[in-house]
Design a protein around this motif. Sequence first.
Motif, PDB file in Angstrom:
ATOM      1  N   SER A 120       0.864  -1.193   0.000  1.00  0.00           N
ATOM      2  CA  SER A 120       0.000   0.000   0.000  1.00  0.00           C
ATOM      3  C   SER A 120       0.891   1.229   0.000  1.00  0.00           C
ATOM      4  O   SER A 120       0.717   2.133   0.800  1.00  0.00           O
ATOM      5  CB  SER A 120      -0.953  -0.015   1.193  1.00  0.00           C
TER       6      SER A 120
ATOM      7  N   GLU B  85     -19.412  -9.839  -3.854  1.00  0.00           N
ATOM      8  CA  GLU B  85     -18.008 -10.043  -3.528  1.00  0.00           C
ATOM      9  C   GLU B  85     -17.552 -11.442  -3.945  1.00  0.00           C
ATOM     10  O   GLU B  85     -16.492 -11.601  -4.551  1.00  0.00           O
ATOM     11  CB  GLU B  85     -17.809  -9.843  -2.024  1.00  0.00           C
ATOM     12  N   GLY B 100     -10.970  -4.261  -3.975  1.00  0.00           N
ATOM     13  CA  GLY B 100     -10.614  -4.698  -2.632  1.00  0.00           C
ATOM     14  C   GLY B 100     -11.635  -4.405  -1.556  1.00  0.00           C
ATOM     15  O   GLY B 100     -12.800  -4.784  -1.674  1.00  0.00           O
ATOM     16  N   ILE B 101     -11.208  -3.698  -0.548  1.00  0.00           N
ATOM     17  CA  ILE B 101     -12.007  -3.476   0.651  1.00  0.00           C
ATOM     18  C   ILE B 101     -13.286  -2.698   0.334  1.00  0.00           C
ATOM     19  O   ILE B 101     -14.263  -2.764   1.077  1.00  0.00           O
ATOM     20  CB  ILE B 101     -11.166  -2.731   1.718  1.00  0.00           C
ATOM     21  N   PHE B 102     -13.329  -1.988  -0.788  1.00  0.00           N
ATOM     22  CA  PHE B 102     -14.490  -1.143  -1.055  1.00  0.00           C
ATOM     23  C   PHE B 102     -15.715  -1.929  -1.480  1.00  0.00           C
ATOM     24  O   PHE B 102     -16.814  -1.403  -1.459  1.00  0.00           O
ATOM     25  CB  PHE B 102     -14.142  -0.073  -2.086  1.00  0.00           C
ATOM     26  N   PRO B 104     -16.834  -4.905   0.161  1.00  0.00           N
ATOM     27  CA  PRO B 104     -17.602  -5.092   1.410  1.00  0.00           C
ATOM     28  C   PRO B 104     -18.148  -3.778   1.954  1.00  0.00           C
ATOM     29  O   PRO B 104     -19.215  -3.760   2.574  1.00  0.00           O
ATOM     30  CB  PRO B 104     -16.583  -5.692   2.382  1.00  0.00           C
ATOM     31  N   LEU B 105     -17.458  -2.683   1.688  1.00  0.00           N
ATOM     32  CA  LEU B 105     -17.910  -1.396   2.224  1.00  0.00           C
ATOM     33  C   LEU B 105     -19.151  -0.862   1.518  1.00  0.00           C
ATOM     34  O   LEU B 105     -19.718   0.134   1.954  1.00  0.00           O
ATOM     35  CB  LEU B 105     -16.787  -0.357   2.161  1.00  0.00           C
TER      36      LEU B 105
END
Lengths: 196, 201
Positions: A120, B85, B100-102, B104-105
Amino acid sequence: MKEMIKMVVVLTILSVLSGGGLAALRQNWQEDIEKQQLKFVKGPAIMAVLPDVSNDPTEKRFKLNPGTKEERNFFVGLENGKKVVAFESTGKGFGGDIGIMIGVDPETDKILGVGVTTHSETPGLGSRAKSDAAFTDQFKGKSLLEPMKVKNDGGQIDALSGATVTSRGVAQGVTEGGNIYKALKPQILEKLKSIQ
Amino acid sequence: MAKSLVQEFTKGLWKEIPPFRLVLGLCPTLALTKTVENGIGMGAALTFVLVCSNILVSVCRKLIPGKVRIAAFIIIIATFVTIVELAMQKFAYPLFLKLGIFIPLIVVNCILLGRAEAFAYKNGVIPSIFDGLGMGIGFTLSLSALGAIREIFGTGFITIWEKPIHVMSDAFVPFAFMVEAPGAFVCLGLMLCVMNLLGKK
């Protein structure tokens, strides 16, 4: 009271349906998803650090526990009849952990290649650790048993300009990988014998 | 509801276009619009979830007691988000890696809860589908536009399906600020400003 029961019943039914459905779906797709992960995340990274192998190293793998943390996957590649190993290590970068795939020849302990898998870091600066092959190629041919350092810290690796912290993180990750390799080498050799 | 279906659909494209008019769901808007591709991917995922959750909320609206409606909406939305997802991991893993994380968000994306509460809970199934489609497509368009502006100025070219298309001449020096998070704020603000100017007439 009646309203209360209705609320409980409706929410319970909804949760059960949702949970059950998702569990079933996950169960069904689990295998495909794992394959995709190996193909898109680990696969290219392994091929990059073991350039001359003739097999698919994601299919030949074994797990070893380096002690404190969880088990690690070791991927085995066949290079002209010789067995070479790739495994993942992590270093502390500027924006978090940097995942580093290290390819090594267990006969000579020499690094065959180093590649960044996950990071990152700042786009355009630290992210070049992943895209700039000239940086990671510096590790090639060096002994994995030696600690790696960037030149600013009196080491042997040229840092990426504008991304010293990231470069340091990669070097530290490779050193870390070297420690894991050192500690597990007898077990790795043992496992390699049993793999055809 | 006197509005026609066409109106329900088109309001999401300009009059109430998310995120500009509603100014909801800004987190993925700012974080994911580094490239056009991400914008389209995120928009498509959100459209699917929005249409599905709108349908289900609308179908169940008589069954869900008012006091627990928010909890019920969240269960419905979370279920569809998890489906998206999993599907993305199965069929489009590279896109999943980028978003990625967005993904689930999306569960906590206010547009979804907003539409469920403000529209689907009060309207029939058919209008809810059109509302969901309109809002979803509006969101996709906004994200793609924002992504295009940021990508063109930030890198000088647009990448669609792994193929870079050069927009700027070779002499163009990429304006790296645009692909960083603050660039998203400035860009969003400027677009909002232009939209307000156009809307005033």
